[in-house]
Design an enzyme around this catalytic site. Structure first.
Site, short mmCIF file in Angstrom:
data_model
loop_
_atom_site.label_atom_id
_atom_site.label_comp_id
_atom_site.label_asym_id
_atom_site.label_seq_id
_atom_site.Cartn_x
_atom_site.Cartn_y
_atom_site.Cartn_z
N LYS A 116 -2.72 6.53 1.22
CA LYS A 116 -2.52 6.97 2.60
C LYS A 116 -1.58 8.18 2.59
CE LYS A 116 -2.39 4.84 7.15
NZ LYS A 116 -3.64 5.42 7.62
N GLU A 143 -16.46 5.78 4.46
CA GLU A 143 -15.76 5.22 5.62
C GLU A 143 -15.69 6.23 6.74
OE1 GLU A 143 -11.57 4.34 5.18
OE2 GLU A 143 -11.25 6.01 3.81
N ARG A 168 0.84 -1.22 0.00
CA ARG A 168 0.00 0.00 0.00
C ARG A 168 0.87 1.25 0.00
NH1 ARG A 168 -4.49 0.25 4.56
NH2 ARG A 168 -2.71 0.91 5.82
N1 PLP Z 1 -9.38 4.13 6.54
C1 PLP Z 1 -8.59 5.16 6.90
C2 PLP Z 1 -8.95 6.50 6.42
C3 PLP Z 1 -7.47 4.93 7.71
O1 PLP Z 1 -6.68 5.93 8.08
C4 PLP Z 1 -7.19 3.62 8.13
C5 PLP Z 1 -6.01 3.34 8.94
O2 PLP Z 1 -4.97 3.01 8.47
C6 PLP Z 1 -8.03 2.57 7.73
C7 PLP Z 1 -9.12 2.87 6.93
C8 PLP Z 1 -7.77 1.18 8.15
O3 PLP Z 1 -6.71 0.60 7.44
P1 PLP Z 1 -5.83 -0.53 8.09
O4 PLP Z 1 -6.75 -1.61 8.50
O5 PLP Z 1 -4.92 -0.96 7.02
O6 PLP Z 1 -5.14 0.07 9.25
C1 COI Z 2 -4.05 3.32 11.52
O1 COI Z 2 -5.06 2.74 11.89
O2 COI Z 2 -2.93 2.77 11.53
C2 COI Z 2 -4.08 4.70 11.05
O3 COI Z 2 -3.19 5.10 10.36
C3 COI Z 2 -5.24 5.52 11.43
C4 COI Z 2 -4.95 6.78 12.15
C5 COI Z 2 -4.31 6.68 13.46
C6 COI Z 2 -4.53 7.89 11.29
#
Ligand code: PLP
Ligand code: COI
Length: 342
Positions: A190, A226, A87
């Site tokens: 991200k 989301e 990612r």
């Molecule tokens: N959506 C957003 C906007 C986020 O910042 C995050 C965190 O990383 C997620 C979803 C969840 O992603 P992940 O499960 O890879 O942490």
């Molecule tokens: C995460 O869940 O790792 C994120 O990056 C979300 C947040 C703390 C910005």
């Protein structure tokens, strides 16, 4: 230090929230003249860069979030770092910044976690070591263009629950006046800017008593996108796992893992557009992500309407939560090979 090094005794592990605690070191690699340097561990808690660094002016900042856990058998494992690596490369590709070889990413994670192993909360405490890879343009530019120098850094810090109520439901509201991302914009990547965009709507929602803002699709404002820092998932009244399909949301590693686990448990998984009106059809709603894990949503307010889901974690969500955290702590068989031992 290795995984037999015990947790420090000068940290109150039980009271950790999702906040920054300085640790022993971070790791830093610099990209210049087309090549990455060797990674250097540094005990300095500050970094220096040009005043004209492109990450400061032009949003050339990508990041990731993943966690290391102490397992039941004493191992220290990171959850699915391969997915965060992929990612991050998708994000930096979009920013015209240099990608990172997988081996370099994994080695960086391994080295910085090992060097700070005594900062990983004890097994059974509910805490983990949050790992934050950062990829920033540090070369000077005054015109809008890619930098000629980038830094890849990883900071680690011990964390507890993101929302202090843990597995108790948190009320959410649908944000109607703001979008966190544009229809053809950067929502699926991200990048730091997405979080800047979410600050004001998150603050306004919090002032109204809703700690988790829920965003709609930015094109039509008709479908669920989301939450500000996590994906949306719901369990329908007839037991299906339903989650949003949208080009403006972040593809969550946690959600991807939960979908796989749901299928493993024989639950039907639907990744599709979700109309706002469908909120009435759900028995359970959760936010999911690395930081929030699975956080139950007690209600969603949309204008005058309130959709209620109960204050406690629903039974299907709880089953998924136990399985996910069980795998992460080596209590449940890691049948998909998600753990990376450091
Ligand atoms: N959506 C957003 C906007 C986020 O910042 C995050 C965190 O990383 C997620 C979803 C969840 O992603 P992940 O499960 O890879 O942490
Ligand atoms: C995460 O869940 O790792 C994120 O990056 C979300 C947040 C703390 C910005």
């Amino acid at each position: 230090m290795d995984s037999t090094t015990p947790p420090r005794t000068d940290i109150d592990w039980a009271s950790l929230g999702f906040s920054y605690t300085p640790v022993r070191s971070h790791i830093r690699y610099t990209w210049k003249n087309g090549a990455w340097s060797e990674g250097v561990l540094s005990g300095d808690h500050t970094i220096t860069m040009s005043i004209a660094a492109t990450c400061l002016h032009y949003g050339q900042a990508a990041f990731e979030g993943l966690k290391a856990f102490r397992c039941k058998d004493g191992r220290v494992c990171v959850f699915r770092p391969w997915e965060n690596h992929k990612r991050m490369n998708r994000t930096v590709h979009q920013l015209l910044a240099p990608e990172i070889p997988e081996e370099m990413f994994l080695d960086a994670v391994r080295r910085v976690v090992r060097d700070n192993i005594d900062y990983i909360p004890p097994y059974g405490s509910g805490g983990s070591l949050y790992i934050r890879p950062l990829h920033v343009g540090t070369g000077p530019r005054i015109g809008v263009q890619p930098a000629d120098q980038y830094d890849f850094l990883i900071l680690v810090t011990p964390v507890g629950a993101y929302y202090k109520d843990g597995l108790h439901g948190v009320p959410s509201m649908i944000v109607e006046d703001f979008d966190r991302a544009a229809p053809l914009g950067m929502g699926q990547f991200k990048v730091a800017g997405n979080y800047g965009a979410s600050l004001m709507p998150a603050k306004l929602a919090k002032l109204k008593g809703f700690p988790i803002p829920l965003f709609l699709d930015p094109r039509e404002h008709k479908y669920i996108d989301e939450f500000g820092t996590s994906n949306f998932l719901a369990i329908s009244k007839d037991g299906r796992y339903v989650t949003s399909d949208s080009a403006s949301i972040l593809p969550s590693v946690t959600n991807m893992s939960l979908m796989q686990m749901a299928r493993d448990l024989g639950i039907t998984v639907e990744k599709r557009k979700i109309e706002v009106g469908e909120l009435a059809d759900f028995a359970e709603v959760d936010a999911c992500g690395t930081a929030v894990v699975i956080t139950p949503i007690s209600s969603i307010t949309y204008g005058e309407k309130v959709f209620e889901y109960g204050k406690e974690c629903g039974p299907v969500s709880k089953k998924l939560y136990d399985r996910l955290t069980g795998i992460q702590h080596g209590e449940v068989a890691d049948e998909h090979g998600w753990l990376f031992e450091v």
